[in-house]
Design a protein around this motif. Structure first.
Motif, short mmCIF file in Angstrom:
data_model
loop_
_atom_site.label_atom_id
_atom_site.label_comp_id
_atom_site.label_asym_id
_atom_site.label_seq_id
_atom_site.Cartn_x
_atom_site.Cartn_y
_atom_site.Cartn_z
N GLU A 180 -13.77 -4.63 -39.50
CA GLU A 180 -12.60 -4.87 -38.66
C GLU A 180 -11.33 -4.25 -39.24
O GLU A 180 -10.35 -4.06 -38.52
N LYS A 181 -11.34 -3.97 -40.54
CA LYS A 181 -10.17 -3.36 -41.17
C LYS A 181 -10.57 -2.01 -41.77
O LYS A 181 -11.58 -1.91 -42.45
N ILE A 207 -9.34 2.80 -31.87
CA ILE A 207 -10.12 2.12 -30.84
C ILE A 207 -11.59 2.34 -31.13
O ILE A 207 -12.03 3.47 -31.30
N LEU A 208 -12.36 1.26 -31.20
CA LEU A 208 -13.79 1.34 -31.45
C LEU A 208 -14.54 1.18 -30.14
O LEU A 208 -14.33 0.20 -29.41
N VAL A 209 -15.42 2.12 -29.84
CA VAL A 209 -16.26 2.03 -28.64
C VAL A 209 -17.67 2.49 -29.00
O VAL A 209 -17.93 2.96 -30.10
N GLY A 210 -18.57 2.34 -28.03
CA GLY A 210 -19.96 2.71 -28.26
C GLY A 210 -20.76 1.52 -28.76
O GLY A 210 -20.24 0.66 -29.50
N GLY A 211 -22.01 1.47 -28.34
CA GLY A 211 -22.85 0.34 -28.72
C GLY A 211 -23.01 0.16 -30.21
O GLY A 211 -23.16 -0.96 -30.72
N SER A 267 -4.01 -0.53 -36.51
CA SER A 267 -4.74 -1.64 -35.91
C SER A 267 -6.11 -1.13 -35.51
O SER A 267 -6.30 0.06 -35.28
N VAL A 268 -7.08 -2.03 -35.46
CA VAL A 268 -8.43 -1.69 -35.04
C VAL A 268 -8.77 -2.53 -33.82
O VAL A 268 -8.78 -3.77 -33.89
N ILE A 269 -9.00 -1.88 -32.69
CA ILE A 269 -9.21 -2.58 -31.42
C ILE A 269 -10.61 -2.28 -30.89
O ILE A 269 -11.03 -1.13 -30.85
N LYS A 270 -11.31 -3.34 -30.50
CA LYS A 270 -12.60 -3.17 -29.85
C LYS A 270 -12.49 -3.86 -28.48
O LYS A 270 -12.62 -5.07 -28.36
N PRO A 271 -12.24 -3.10 -27.42
CA PRO A 271 -11.97 -3.69 -26.11
C PRO A 271 -13.22 -4.23 -25.43
O PRO A 271 -14.35 -3.96 -25.86
N ASP A 272 -13.02 -5.01 -24.37
CA ASP A 272 -14.15 -5.45 -23.55
C ASP A 272 -14.86 -4.23 -22.98
O ASP A 272 -14.25 -3.19 -22.73
N HIS A 273 -16.17 -4.37 -22.76
CA HIS A 273 -17.01 -3.28 -22.22
C HIS A 273 -17.03 -2.06 -23.16
O HIS A 273 -17.27 -0.94 -22.71
N PHE A 274 -16.79 -2.28 -24.47
CA PHE A 274 -16.74 -1.17 -25.42
C PHE A 274 -18.04 -0.38 -25.47
O PHE A 274 -18.05 0.81 -25.75
N GLY A 275 -19.16 -1.06 -25.19
CA GLY A 275 -20.45 -0.40 -25.31
C GLY A 275 -20.69 0.69 -24.28
O GLY A 275 -21.50 1.59 -24.50
N CYS A 276 -19.98 0.63 -23.14
CA CYS A 276 -20.17 1.61 -22.07
C CYS A 276 -18.89 2.38 -21.77
O CYS A 276 -18.65 2.78 -20.63
N ALA A 277 -18.08 2.60 -22.78
CA ALA A 277 -16.81 3.31 -22.58
C ALA A 277 -17.02 4.71 -22.03
O ALA A 277 -16.21 5.21 -21.25
N ASN A 278 -18.13 5.34 -22.43
CA ASN A 278 -18.37 6.71 -21.94
C ASN A 278 -18.62 6.74 -20.43
O ASN A 278 -18.08 7.60 -19.72
N ALA A 279 -19.42 5.82 -19.92
CA ALA A 279 -19.67 5.77 -18.48
C ALA A 279 -18.39 5.38 -17.73
O ALA A 279 -18.12 5.89 -16.63
N ILE A 280 -17.60 4.48 -18.32
CA ILE A 280 -16.34 4.09 -17.70
C ILE A 280 -15.38 5.28 -17.66
O ILE A 280 -14.70 5.52 -16.66
N GLY A 281 -15.34 6.04 -18.76
CA GLY A 281 -14.49 7.23 -18.80
C GLY A 281 -14.87 8.22 -17.72
O GLY A 281 -14.01 8.85 -17.10
N SER A 282 -16.17 8.34 -17.46
CA SER A 282 -16.64 9.22 -16.40
C SER A 282 -16.19 8.72 -15.03
O SER A 282 -15.74 9.50 -14.18
N ALA A 283 -16.30 7.41 -14.83
CA ALA A 283 -16.00 6.84 -13.51
C ALA A 283 -14.51 6.87 -13.16
O ALA A 283 -14.16 7.00 -11.98
N THR A 305 -16.21 3.99 -46.13
CA THR A 305 -15.71 5.23 -46.74
C THR A 305 -15.94 6.43 -45.82
O THR A 305 -15.06 7.28 -45.64
N MET A 306 -17.12 6.51 -45.21
CA MET A 306 -17.41 7.61 -44.29
C MET A 306 -16.42 7.64 -43.12
O MET A 306 -15.91 8.69 -42.74
#
Length: 518
Positions: A421-422, A410-414, A428-444, A391-392
């Motif tokens: 999932e719904k 898109i779901l990211v973050g540890g 659609s709800v997508i959780k990509p590979d390396h989702f836990g470090c999306a912020n560092a990847i975005g920086s790079a 709900t939140m």
């Protein structure tokens, strides 16, 4: 050639290495320490050990940090400043910092409002009082102040007096004085633009510390043949020198890094991004590969500003959020959290606090820690908690949408392991590979941008001609910031008619971005 991306969050410090083809070579998470540089060093050493890459092949390093945001919110490490406004007698009714809280207003050693500035149509309001300006700067020099904020009424129309005052400041206080000019930082609206300029002036020590500290951390690890960049809050990069001059632009760069990383990992250019950390969840919108910018004034640490900020909504939900069952049987989630102590306090790690991560493990959504330690949790309680979480999140998704149509999510973050999932409202709800470090990847993987903004009368310069000139200037600004010209593209064009201006005057804003030169 490799790129190193590091993002310092409140709970974890993430690091990632990517190659010249933007393939992720290694990504890791380390707990953020009390001293952020210990956390950066730990993350740096870990990602180097995991990847095994040759340090000499790391040519670019990008840092996203919450240091400026924290300094404002916590009222720590802000430098004493002087504030000079050019706008008497028209603006004397509202003094600088009029609505600031007492605990942060103390950064101002002295403020003054003197003659100067222009009308909304660019006509002279009053001549600049050079003698008063010189006297003010001399007082600041005598008091040991090293940072000055200069604002002027309608300086986004004409900033002649701001630039003239800045030159006088250098003559009196020396070339090493830190000068923040409002026309280079904020948008229309004197008070909000001035507020942003004051914050920028007060952050120079913070900026100096984290830029030099990051460079020193790299040098200590033997990474010397490297260009260093800082993340901005529009999803692009800036040089160390630019970061020292405009530290306010690093505020809220964490969510924008996550948004950019989510777009890259999912290959989606338009979607809602949900970044779940240990304590909070940030919701943002990716438009054409870049974060959607907020169109309203943004409050930072109780200070109302109008400089560019990402359109982000945060809620008190994270992987460490505490779950409680109330006497009436209802289940509440957060907003308090165990934060970076989750590996000590969560049940699955042998702690004594029921968290959202424990709920996700109990329901079989993710395997983490010791699942037997949450087997005793009643399934009914776990499902009520998950319903509260859903709900939140769904309410926040609705708040971010501009229409009733479902959008990709898109779901990211540890902490995103706690989300179902719904979700209602999501196509659609997508959780990509390396989702836990999306912020560092975005920086790079961030690009370099240039933004042109000016008030233009279309009666004097036809609209098509004005927009083409603005696009050319925005692209030139991106190239001068370090972008490869052949990769620069226009990512945002905005022209807004100003009804209260004479003639057909519009606020024209164009942003261009391109890949960083290797």
């Amino acid at each position: 050639m490799y790129k190193l991306g590091i993002d310092v969050g409140g709970t974890n410090t993430d690091a990632v290495l990517i190659d010249e083809n933007r393939n992720v070579i290694a990504d890791i998470k380390c707990p953020t320490s009390g001293d952020i540089y210990d956390g950066i060093l730990a993350a740096l050493r870990t990602v180097l050990a995991v990847s095994g890459v040759d340090k000499s092949q790391i040519r670019q390093a990008m840092l996203g940090t919450t240091q400026c945001t924290n300094a404002i919110v916590e009222r720590k490490n802000l430098a004493p400043i002087g504030i000079l406004r050019l706008g008497a007698p028209a603006t004397l009714g509202i003094p600088p910092m009029v609505d600031w809280a007492d605990d942060i207003r103390q950064i101002c050693v002295e403020s003054a409002v003197i003659s100067g500035g222009f009308e909304y149509d660019g006509k002279l309001l009053s001549p600049l009082d050079k003698e008063a300006a010189r006297a003010f700067f001399q007082r600041m020099k005598d008091k040991g102040v090293r940072s000055i904020a200069i604002s002027s009424v309608f300086s986004t129309v004409r900033n002649d007096h701001e630039l003239e005052a800045a030159e006088l400041c250098r003559q009196v206080m020396g070339e090493d004085v830190h000068i923040s000019i409002s026309s280079e930082i904020g948008s229309m609206g004197l008070i909000e633009r001035e507020n942003a300029t004051i914050l920028n002036a007060a952050l120079w020590k913070v900026a100096e510390r984290f830029t030099e500290g990051f460079a020193q951390s790299l040098a200590d690890e033997g990474i010397t043949n490297v260009d260093v960049y800082l993340s901005q809050n529009d999803g692009t990069l800036m040089t160390m020198e630019h970061a020292r001059r405009y530290p306010i632009l690093t505020v809220a760069c964490g969510p924008t890094n996550s948004i950019r990383g989510a777009s890259y990992l999912s290959r989606l250019q338009n979607a809602i991004v949900i970044d779940v950390g240990g304590t909070t969840t940030d919701f943002g919108v990716i438009q054409n590969g870049f974060p959607r910018e907020s169109s309203v004034a943004v409050t930072i640490g109780g200070v109302r500003t109008n400089f560019r900020m990402p359109d982000v909504v945060s809620i008190g939900l994270g992987g460490g959020s505490i779950v409680r069952q109330q006497p009436d049987g209802t289940v509440t989630v957060g907003p308090d959290s165990v934060g970076y102590e989750i590996t000590k306090k969560a049940l699955v790690f042998g702690g004594d606090t029921l968290t959202t991560t424990d709920i996700a493990v109990r329901l079989g959504m993710y395997r983490l820690g010791d699942p037997t330690k949450v087997a005793h949790i009643p399934e009914d309680l776990a499902r009520k908690a998950m319903a509260a979480i859903g709900t939140m999140v769904e309410d926040a998704i609705d708040a971010m949408k501009v229409s009733s149509a479902d959008m990709d999510v898109i779901l990211v973050g540890g902490g995103s392991i706690i989300l179902p999932e719904k979700l209602a409202g999501a196509a659609s709800v997508i959780k990509p590979d390396h989702f836990g470090c999306a912020n560092a990847i975005g920086s790079a993987i961030s690009k370099v941008s240039g933004t042109f903004e000016q008030l233009i009368n279309y009666d004097e310069t036809p609209r098509d001609q004005a927009l083409e000139q603005a696009k050319t200037q925005a692209m030139d600004l991106a190239v001068s910031a370090g972008a490869i010209r052949d990769t620069v593209e226009i990512i945002e064009v905005e022209d807004v008619p100003l009804a209260y201006y004479a003639g057909n005057t519009n606020r024209v804003k164009v942003k261009a971005a391109g890949d960083l030169a290797n």
